[in-house]
Structure formats: C-alpha cells, structure tokens
Write an enzyme that holds these catalytic residues in place. Sequence first.
Site, PDB file in Angstrom:
ATOM      1  N   ASP A  17      -9.103  -6.707   1.327  1.00 37.56           N
ATOM      2  CA  ASP A  17     -10.474  -6.608   1.816  1.00 37.56           C
ATOM      3  C   ASP A  17     -10.461  -5.945   3.192  1.00 37.56           C
ATOM      4  O   ASP A  17     -10.237  -6.593   4.212  1.00 37.56           O
ATOM      5  CB  ASP A  17     -11.105  -8.002   1.889  1.00 37.56           C
ATOM      6  CG  ASP A  17     -12.578  -7.963   2.274  1.00 37.56           C
ATOM      7  OD1 ASP A  17     -13.086  -6.871   2.631  1.00 37.56           O
ATOM      8  OD2 ASP A  17     -13.230  -9.032   2.228  1.00 37.56           O
ATOM      9  N   ASN A  62       0.847  -1.192   0.000  1.00 41.35           N
ATOM     10  CA  ASN A  62       0.000   0.000   0.000  1.00 41.35           C
ATOM     11  C   ASN A  62       0.883   1.243   0.000  1.00 41.35           C
ATOM     12  O   ASN A  62       1.698   1.410  -0.897  1.00 41.35           O
ATOM     13  CB  ASN A  62      -0.952  -0.019   1.204  1.00 41.35           C
ATOM     14  CG  ASN A  62      -2.081   0.974   1.077  1.00 41.35           C
ATOM     15  OD1 ASN A  62      -2.662   1.124  -0.005  1.00 41.35           O
ATOM     16  ND2 ASN A  62      -2.418   1.667   2.148  1.00 41.35           N
ATOM     17  N   ASN A 110      -0.784   3.728   6.190  1.00 43.63           N
ATOM     18  CA  ASN A 110      -0.828   4.881   5.293  1.00 43.63           C
ATOM     19  C   ASN A 110      -0.010   6.012   5.893  1.00 43.63           C
ATOM     20  O   ASN A 110       0.641   5.861   6.934  1.00 43.63           O
ATOM     21  CB  ASN A 110      -2.278   5.337   5.085  1.00 43.63           C
ATOM     22  CG  ASN A 110      -2.823   4.968   3.726  1.00 43.63           C
ATOM     23  OD1 ASN A 110      -2.159   5.147   2.711  1.00 43.63           O
ATOM     24  ND2 ASN A 110      -4.039   4.432   3.691  1.00 43.63           N
ATOM     25  N   ASP A 161      -5.344   9.308   5.510  1.00 44.49           N
ATOM     26  CA  ASP A 161      -4.890   8.541   4.343  1.00 44.49           C
ATOM     27  C   ASP A 161      -3.446   8.920   4.030  1.00 44.49           C
ATOM     28  O   ASP A 161      -2.600   8.918   4.910  1.00 44.49           O
ATOM     29  CB  ASP A 161      -5.830   8.783   3.167  1.00 44.49           C
ATOM     30  CG  ASP A 161      -5.908   7.594   2.216  1.00 44.49           C
ATOM     31  OD1 ASP A 161      -4.879   6.925   2.025  1.00 44.49           O
ATOM     32  OD2 ASP A 161      -6.981   7.346   1.651  1.00 44.49           O
TER      33      ASP A 161
END
Length: 301
Positions: free
Chosen positions: A122, A104, A152, A205
């Site tokens: 998921d 990520n 993040n 984020d």
Amino acid sequence: MTAAFAISSARDRVGESPVWSVATQSLYWVDIEGQRIHRLDWASRTQSSWALAERVGCIALSNRGTVIAAMESGIFEVELQDAPLARVTCLATITHPQDGMRFNDGRCDAKGRFWIGTMVRDMGLASPAGGIYCLDTQGLRGPVLQGYITPNGMAFSPDGTAAYLSDSHPSRQSIWMHSFDATTGEWGPQSTPWVDMKPLPGRPDGAAMDTEGCYWICGNDAGLVHRFSPQGALLQSLPVPVSKPAMCAFGGPELRHLFVTSIQPATPAPGFDATLDGAVLVLEPGVQGLPEPLFSQFPVR
C-alpha cells in the site's frame, strides 16, 4: 529511433521486470498483480504464461535454465514447463519488518548475486520499511540498505564500479548512485540524489543500462523513458503511447531493442492509447544494451 509498438498479446495489470535471454532469444517479464510470469519467443512472437501462488515482484534468469522469482514470502526457483505447468522450489524465505510487504524491483550483478528491494504494497501508507537484500551462496541476507518506500531502478554500471537505485514514491522521486565493489558485493553509502526527478516528467521506475554507461529509466505517469549520462545529465526522453511505463530492458538479437512493460492505470490518462495499457512495448533507440547476468550463486544448503 523507431516508434514504440506493442509486442505482447496480453494486457498486464502491473507489467514489470523484463529480462532478455540471450540463450533462448526470448523475453521474460511478470505481471505482479496478475501473479504471472510471461515469456515471449522472439522468432515466433509466441507468448506463454505461468500463474504462481503469490505476487512476483521481479525475476532473474539462472545458469540452470530456470527463473528466480522474488515474491511475497521469499525467493523461489521456478522451472517453467509446458505452460501453464511450473515446478516451484523455495530458495529462501523472508520475515518482513511490517505486514503487507513484498519484493519489488531487482536484478543480478556481474558475479551472479541477486539484489532485490522490498516495499509495503500500500503505497498510500508511505512507509519507509523497504530495504535492499541479497541472495547468494550465504542465503538471503540484509537489509544491506534500508529506508525506502518504493525501491526501484536497480542497475549496475558496465564496469561494475557503480550501482543505481531509485525510489518511485511521489514523496521521494530520486535516483541514487552508489560506489559498488563487484568482487565483494559491498555498496558504498547513499549520499545526495544523483538525479532529483521531481522537476522532471514522470516518477522514476524500472531501469536498464546501455553499453555507453548511460542509465535508462521509465518516467511513470508521463509516458516517457529517460536516458541519463554517467554524470547524471538528461540526454533524451523517448515517448511511449502509454501513461505508465514501468521498466525497460534491452534485448533482441543484437541487444538493440528496448522493451518497456507497462501498468494499467486506475483511470485511463488523456492523450494516451488506453488499449495499450498493460502491454509490453518495443522500440529501437539507436544504442546497444548489455546482456543480463545470470543468477549463479545458489544458497549452499
């Protein structure tokens, strides 16, 4: 501050990881679910795109003029040729602790190491199988930190003594500040959250740092980009016309533009411009950002 407007020609499903190239005066970013890397030339506003075989969680730019892409099965060096042609070379593979995982958010530190988080795709599973890994001359090592659901918000302070991380999952919504040794790449322990985002609008984020040592992070689901002081105080919240801003990055000729990628929500959110969902937005917040370090610590084979 100027109002945010769209600068990209496409609309990404999950726009992430904007990185400004000082050398080419271009913005690079990814569409994770679209499995693409994009590049926008600043002077001409021309956008080019390259499709890859896997989801691309994040990218860094290298000192060899290539793109380093953290994907699903590993980390790859991508030589972007005339679009849509690209030459892809594997730098390191990963064995995830659980099925259905990918890389990520991530970025390089000042010494040219690439730090990347992993997550279970998921998010409904709320699995804390995510960890933080490092790619350097030793190869891919880690997890050096673990227990994340949706890691993040990675960023490093201007002096290299602090590292920041967030967890975007609705059950976490926290930002942590770690001590960091830029010479050795050692992270200090994780303590109580530096910022608890639950009382604030938006989930934390992707992030960026400015020259004043302030931390900018997208408030996903709230259409905001927040700026925090080095002490963790909320200084301002800038509105953008999309509900799901994903990650921000400073760029432009003087690093005074703030680029913001975005995500297309499953259902358009009221009060926002649905035609801009998935666009890359740009605004001028009145402060200057830091140039993004280049990846230089290629694994020794």
